[in-house]
Write a protein that holds these residues in place. Structure first.
Motif, mmCIF file in Angstrom:
data_model
loop_
_atom_site.group_PDB
_atom_site.id
_atom_site.type_symbol
_atom_site.label_atom_id
_atom_site.label_comp_id
_atom_site.label_asym_id
_atom_site.label_seq_id
_atom_site.Cartn_x
_atom_site.Cartn_y
_atom_site.Cartn_z
ATOM 1 N N LEU A 1 0.881 -1.093 0.131
ATOM 2 C CA LEU A 1 0.140 -0.601 -0.115
ATOM 3 C C LEU A 1 1.227 1.290 -0.031
ATOM 4 O O LEU A 1 2.160 1.551 0.448
ATOM 5 C CB LEU A 1 -0.950 0.101 1.171
ATOM 6 C CG LEU A 1 -1.670 1.788 1.023
ATOM 7 C CD1 LEU A 1 -2.771 1.011 0.526
ATOM 8 C CD2 LEU A 1 -2.844 1.209 2.268
ATOM 9 N N ILE A 2 0.250 1.866 -0.824
ATOM 10 C CA ILE A 2 1.187 3.214 -1.396
ATOM 11 C C ILE A 2 0.735 4.192 -1.301
ATOM 12 O O ILE A 2 -0.049 4.977 -1.336
ATOM 13 C CB ILE A 2 2.232 3.579 -2.815
ATOM 14 C CG1 ILE A 2 3.219 1.962 -2.687
ATOM 15 C CG2 ILE A 2 2.610 4.887 -2.665
ATOM 16 C CD1 ILE A 2 4.551 2.415 -3.270
ATOM 17 N N TRP A 3 1.038 5.726 -1.025
ATOM 18 C CA TRP A 3 0.165 6.722 -0.977
ATOM 19 C C TRP A 3 1.541 8.094 -1.039
ATOM 20 O O TRP A 3 2.469 7.654 -0.533
ATOM 21 C CB TRP A 3 -0.767 7.347 0.678
ATOM 22 C CG TRP A 3 -0.266 8.358 0.778
ATOM 23 C CD1 TRP A 3 -1.593 9.326 -0.006
ATOM 24 C CD2 TRP A 3 -0.033 9.575 0.886
ATOM 25 N NE1 TRP A 3 -1.191 10.633 0.411
ATOM 26 C CE2 TRP A 3 -0.522 10.646 1.089
ATOM 27 C CE3 TRP A 3 0.930 9.484 2.439
ATOM 28 C CZ2 TRP A 3 -0.224 12.632 1.934
ATOM 29 C CZ3 TRP A 3 1.433 10.465 2.650
ATOM 30 C CH2 TRP A 3 0.809 12.346 2.316
ATOM 31 N N ALA A 4 1.510 8.828 -1.721
ATOM 32 C CA ALA A 4 1.925 10.126 -2.221
ATOM 33 C C ALA A 4 1.742 11.505 -1.558
ATOM 34 O O ALA A 4 0.947 11.289 -3.167
ATOM 35 C CB ALA A 4 3.380 9.621 -2.976
ATOM 36 N N ALA A 5 2.282 12.591 -2.016
ATOM 37 C CA ALA A 5 1.249 13.613 -1.874
ATOM 38 C C ALA A 5 2.111 14.317 -3.773
ATOM 39 O O ALA A 5 1.043 15.132 -4.053
ATOM 40 C CB ALA A 5 2.176 14.637 -1.196
ATOM 41 N N ALA A 6 2.602 13.649 -4.233
ATOM 42 C CA ALA A 6 2.742 14.387 -5.712
ATOM 43 C C ALA A 6 4.010 13.370 -6.039
ATOM 44 O O ALA A 6 4.540 12.077 -5.833
ATOM 45 C CB ALA A 6 3.781 15.502 -5.065
ATOM 46 N N THR A 7 4.508 13.471 -7.743
ATOM 47 C CA THR A 7 5.034 12.651 -8.255
ATOM 48 C C THR A 7 6.498 12.489 -7.540
ATOM 49 O O THR A 7 6.613 10.755 -7.641
ATOM 50 C CB THR A 7 4.742 12.812 -9.679
ATOM 51 O OG1 THR A 7 3.392 13.142 -10.221
ATOM 52 C CG2 THR A 7 5.139 12.171 -10.576
ATOM 53 N N PRO A 8 7.281 12.940 -6.905
ATOM 54 C CA PRO A 8 8.681 13.010 -6.775
ATOM 55 C C PRO A 8 8.107 12.003 -5.644
ATOM 56 O O PRO A 8 9.237 10.553 -5.287
ATOM 57 C CB PRO A 8 8.589 14.379 -6.271
ATOM 58 C CG PRO A 8 8.955 15.218 -7.163
ATOM 59 C CD PRO A 8 7.373 14.679 -7.344
ATOM 60 N N GLN A 9 7.480 11.828 -5.198
ATOM 61 C CA GLN A 9 7.399 11.330 -4.021
ATOM 62 C C GLN A 9 6.367 9.536 -3.885
ATOM 63 O O GLN A 9 7.297 9.039 -3.476
ATOM 64 C CB GLN A 9 6.501 12.068 -2.516
ATOM 65 C CG GLN A 9 7.019 13.045 -1.815
ATOM 66 C CD GLN A 9 7.041 13.582 -2.315
ATOM 67 O OE1 GLN A 9 6.172 14.207 -3.177
ATOM 68 N NE2 GLN A 9 7.703 15.076 -2.278
ATOM 69 N N LEU A 10 5.906 9.704 -4.787
ATOM 70 C CA LEU A 10 4.905 8.372 -5.801
ATOM 71 C C LEU A 10 6.242 7.518 -6.000
ATOM 72 O O LEU A 10 6.659 6.510 -6.272
ATOM 73 C CB LEU A 10 4.003 8.532 -7.122
ATOM 74 C CG LEU A 10 3.543 7.839 -7.686
ATOM 75 C CD1 LEU A 10 2.593 6.784 -6.285
ATOM 76 C CD2 LEU A 10 2.374 7.959 -7.961
ATOM 77 N N VAL A 11 7.328 8.452 -7.190
ATOM 78 C CA VAL A 11 8.416 7.417 -7.536
ATOM 79 C C VAL A 11 9.512 7.245 -6.385
ATOM 80 O O VAL A 11 10.007 6.140 -6.462
ATOM 81 C CB VAL A 11 9.535 8.386 -8.694
ATOM 82 C CG1 VAL A 11 10.594 7.648 -8.925
ATOM 83 C CG2 VAL A 11 8.760 8.950 -10.076
#
Length: 105
Positions: free
Chosen positions: A57-67
């Motif tokens: 399970l993943i959560w990220a606020a923006a694309t850099p954090q998603l990567v």
């Protein structure tokens, strides 16, 4: 929440759209809370899900954090499969990461 394919590897990968959704789905998937504290902008969790499958399970606020968070998942999948992410100049790792990022968008 969106489920991404880990093909050709086994397991399930979910991406939450918000911090609140991440916290709620963590309980649904793993039967335990994971309350985020401080100024976190992303989170990665992996373990055996309530259905017995290996689950991420993943959560990220923006694309850099998603990567960043997707990279944790790929590295963990590779570790479980006995694959060195540096093999073949890192191509298997890079292809898997780019595929997941494309599906997450």
């Amino acid at each position: 929440m969106k489920e991404l394919s880990l093909r050709p590897y086994h397991g399930r990968l979910f991406v939450a759209k918000s911090r609140k959704e991440y916290e709620r789905e963590h309980v649904n998937l793993f039967k335990t809370p994971d309350i985020l504290t401080c100024a976190q902008v992303g989170r990665f969790t992996g373990g055996e899900g309530k259905d017995g499958m290996w689950t991420y399970l993943i959560w990220a606020a923006a694309t850099p954090q998603l990567v960043h968070e997707l990279s944790h998942a790929v590295l963990h999948v590779f570790e479980r499969c006995g694959i060195d992410p540096r093999e073949a100049g890192g191509e298997p790792f890079c292809y898997m990461l780019s595929q997941l990022l494309q599906e997450a968008a």
